[in-house]
Structures are given as structure tokens and as C-alpha cells.
Write an enzyme that holds these catalytic residues in place. Structure first.
Site, short mmCIF file in Angstrom:
data_model
loop_
_atom_site.label_atom_id
_atom_site.label_comp_id
_atom_site.label_asym_id
_atom_site.label_seq_id
_atom_site.Cartn_x
_atom_site.Cartn_y
_atom_site.Cartn_z
N CYS A 28 91.02 52.02 21.25
CA CYS A 28 89.57 53.06 21.03
C CYS A 28 89.18 53.91 22.14
O CYS A 28 89.86 54.88 22.62
CB CYS A 28 88.53 52.39 20.37
SG CYS A 28 87.50 52.93 19.43
N LYS A 56 91.07 45.92 25.82
CA LYS A 56 90.29 47.12 26.18
C LYS A 56 89.68 47.42 27.57
O LYS A 56 89.27 46.44 28.21
CB LYS A 56 89.22 46.96 25.19
CG LYS A 56 88.62 48.54 25.13
CD LYS A 56 87.59 48.47 23.91
CE LYS A 56 87.04 49.82 23.44
NZ LYS A 56 86.13 49.60 22.16
N GLU A 93 91.28 48.30 15.18
CA GLU A 93 90.58 47.49 16.14
C GLU A 93 89.89 46.51 15.09
O GLU A 93 89.27 46.88 14.37
CB GLU A 93 89.74 48.66 16.84
CG GLU A 93 88.91 47.98 18.04
CD GLU A 93 88.08 48.89 18.62
OE1 GLU A 93 87.55 50.05 18.19
OE2 GLU A 93 87.45 48.57 20.01
#
Lengths: 267, 267
Positions: free
Chosen positions: A150, A109, A40
Site C-alpha cells: 500500500c 510494510k 492488504e
């Protein structure tokens, strides 16, 4: 089949980050990885003050490098994530590039990391970032894959949806910290893989000795039985894992939890 | 608040099993447990050949004992599970009894354990058992609780539903084996607790030295951060755990994953 997971040191210098990413991508290809995963925010330090200046709109230097390397090396590249600028907004975006250098899809995300653990870690991504609006599932040379970033891993629904749509491999660029990492990194990765009988690969930046945000590291691969295939420590490194594509089918036959679901009780 | 988890040796003698259960329930009450959990199939050996002869219809000797002890000791009793006969069918049923000796609800195992791990474990509960038809959520003296049985834990949807309906404590009578136990027992329990920010308590029979089915043991309690509060080994024993009811709210404030859900993306 070999999967390469890159745990690189990220610094406050985009050109340097791209050089290091290139070095590791080439190394993974030399070790016969067909698929390579970056961490990330691999082109920028992780922090709200960096996301805007490091952001790229459309095909900037980072995406351009990913496309060039994927094509040259003939790999499927899950390009970690970078700050993506689009119409005045910034997203935390992963580009997935095939062996012809074409962008197959991108994942933004979808769950932003806004937490405030007393005496631990406080971070509000939503100060600068906008969330994506989809679960990312796509067809690739290795079959149907999922990509999440994440904090997305904390939402079991994302992975259940992927499994119900036939995903066998999930790639997760991530950057946990030294509070949530030791507590939750392995267990979340193993549980998602086990519950959904999929391979999970999660790659983090190395723990920085200079930046404020100290990523957890511990880049990891887990098989559909929840077993750890390999895991790095905190330092920069490359993890190349052997994966048996028949394992997903075998485990689904032996322990057919997906067939045993009772959606009428909870959906 | 104290929770007592009983890991008893189960034998092929119902009267003996009830004596042992009573001994441990009384011991837990002596140690100030407000809630006591028994293991799965605690009045019978675990095996299709036992479920029919050991089954009870309505208020048999087992339920009668649970009601009498809960009232006498003033405890909330999650009575493990027993084979329940009802209109020609057999269920794997947990009775939940309050401190007045009243049955608050019962949970019938909703996902039957039908697995065939090559060289490992083969078992087909569906040869004799019928599954229940609900996720069990109920109001008690300690707040809203959930009850699930063993293989039900493999279905994250069950626990998500409980969390969305405000459950803070889940009680699971279970009997994993020595293949799936070492591989999955802890990780499933910890992941359900962590994902849903709830306390989970799971109780197993001790590993038998005489019966064919060797339960895993490892009776366990986990907090809403996924931490293990206490865990037994393979032998008979009682685990009394201290629980802080304010912990659920604190963790939900620090790491508000339930608020960060994006149901429009996956529900």
C-alpha cells in the site's frame, strides 16, 4: 502466464475472511493462475482497533491456511497482508509462500500510512503498527519479484531499487480509500511500472458496505509500458490476467531508460 | 501567480520561429504571466540534420531576443531549448533569463533521446548532441525552481533530487511524439508532480503539418496533488495557468511523504 488478483469483501469475522480468501484462491487456481495475490489486511477490518485482536504470532490460522493452499494448488501465493505480532510489536506483514507450502520471505510494510487530509481522510497506522526495515526482493518460480504494501507505493525509491536489482514483477497488497484512490491509485501504479519497466499487480479489499474504512477496490494490473491490463470496480471479484514474460526484455530494448540513467548526477 | 506556457508551431525558418516566439511571449505578458515557458527546440525543427545549422554559440539571435523580452516585459523566461554550440559540441540547452534580462543559469539536456520502438519511433539524439552534466536547480523571483528537458522526465531521480533540495516548480521544455505522447506524457508529468509534491509545467511545439517530426503538443500544467490544471491539444496556443504558491506547503502537511521517506532502506 496467468496471475490471479483477489478483491474480496473483508468483514469483522476472521473465520469468515479466511473462508472467502480460500474460495477465491481456489477459484484463481481453477482458472490456471500460477501466482495469486490477496489484498492488504485481508483477515481483519482495516483499523487500529482491529490490528491487535486480529494479529497472529508465528504460524497462526491465516499463515497455516496460506501454506496449505499454496502447496495443495501448486501456486505461488503472495498472501496479501495481516497483522503480525512479534515480541510485543505489531507489523503489517505479507507472507510469500511457494508451491511447496514454504514461506520464501515476508514483507513488513516499511512506510506507515500517517496522513491527515483536511475534509478527507485521517489515519495514523503508527498508533499500533511498527514499520519493517527492508525493501523485499526475492527469487521465485517466476523469477525475481518484489513485494510492497500500500503506502510503500508512494516511494519511487523502493521500485527503483527493485528494478536495479532485476525485478520484473511487483506484487502490492493495498487498501487505498475513496479520497486518495480516485486521485492517485492508477497513476502511482502505472508510473511505477512504466518508470521501472516492470509488471505491477495491486490488490485491494472490495469497498465495504458495513465497515468504517471504505477501501477503494480497483484491483489492477499494469504492464511495463504503463498500460492497464485489467481493473476491477468496487465490488468483490477475481481478476485473472495474462502476462507475457518476454515483454519486459522487449520494452527495455526499445526504450532503454535503465541504461540511460546518469547516476553520477543524482545518486 | 500566473504561468504562461507556449505551444508554438515550429518551422524550418529560424527568423520566423523567433517572430512567433516573440508574439506569444508578449501575449503571455499581456495576460499577466510572471513566468513564461517555451517548448523544446523552439527555434529549429526537431531533427539531427537541423541541430548543427541552427545552433548558436554564446549570445546569438535567439538568446539575445530572450534577454531583451524578459527585461522589457519584466518576466522570468524559461527559454524552451535551442541547439547550443560550445567548443565544437552541440547541446540541447535551455536558458533561464530573469526580469533584468540576465541569464540565471542554463540547463543542458542530461539524458539524450535514443530510442528504437519497433513500428513506432526511432531517434538518436546522440548522433549530433552531447549531454549536459547536471541537474539544474536555481533561485528565482518565484523561489527555487528546477529545469529539465523532455527525455529527462523519464528519470525519477532528477525530480527527487529537486524535491529534496526544496524545489516547488519545475519547468520542462519537451517534444514528445505521437507514439510516446499518448502513452506516457500525462502520466509522467502527473507522477513526478504527485511524488514530489511540486508544480510541473511542460511545453511542447504544436503538431506540425509540414515537418517530419510530429511533436505531440498537449502542453500541460499539473499541481502537487497530481491534478491537471490545464492542457492544450495539438495546435498552436497559449495556456495561462493560475498557481497557488501555498498549495505545496498544504499538501506536504496533509500527506507528508517527504518526511516518511526511509532513505536508510534504499539510498
Amino acid at each position: 502466464m496467468k496471475i490471479g488478483l483477489i478483491q474480496m469483501d473483508v468483514v469483522d469475522d476472521k473465520a469468515r475472511n479466511l473462508e472467502v480468501a480460500e474460495k477465491f484462491i481456489r477459484l484463481a487456481a481453477t482458472q490456471e493462475a500460477e501466482v495469486v495475490l490477496l489484498p492488504e489486511m485481508f483477515n481483519t477490518p482495516y483499523g487500529n482497533e482491529f490490528f491487535i485482536p486480529y494479529a497472529e504470532e508465528g504460524e497462526g490460522p491465516t499463515l497455516s491456511l496460506l501454506k496449505r493452499l499454496a502447496k495443495e494448488l501448486g501456486i505461488l501465493l503472495v498472501g496479501g497482508s495481516i497483522p503480525e505480532a512479534d515480541q510485543g510489536k505489531i507489523y503489517n506483514t505479507s507472507y510469500i509462500v511457494d508451491d511447496k507450502g514454504e514461506v520464501l520471505d515476508k514483507h513488513r510494510k516499511a512506510h506507515l500510512f500517517d496522513i491527515d487530509v483536511k475534509g478527507g481522510i485521517t489515519f495514523f497506522e503508527s498508533k499500533t503498527l511498527t514499520p519493517g526495515d527492508k525493501v523485499t526482493i526475492l527469487e521465485t518460480s517466476i523469477g525475481r519479484i518484489g513485494v510492497a504494501i500500500c503506502y510503500d507505493i508512494r516511494f519511487p525509491e523502493v521500485f527503483r531499487k527493485m528494478a536495479l536489482e532485476g525485478v520484473s514483477y511487483v506484487f502490492i497488497p493495498a487498501a487505498f480509500n475513496h479520497i486518495t484512490g480516485p486521485a492517485h491509485w492508477e497513476i502511482l501504479t502505472r508510473a511505477r511500472a512504466l518508470d521501472n519497466q516492470m509488471y505491477l499487480f495491486i490488490a485491494s479489499p472490495a469497498t465495504s458496505s458495513v465497515l468504517d474504512y471504505k477501501a477503494y477496490g480497483h484491483t489492477l494490473g499494469v504492464d511495463p509500458w504503463g498500460r492497464i491490463l485489467g481493473e476491477l470496480g468496487n465490488r468483490e471479484g477475481l481478476l485473472v490476467l495474462d502476462v507475457d514474460p518476454s515483454e519486459v526484455r522487449r520494452i527495455k530494448e526499445e526504450l532503454p531508460t535503465m541504461k540511460h540513467r546518469r547516476p553520477e548526477l543524482y545518486d
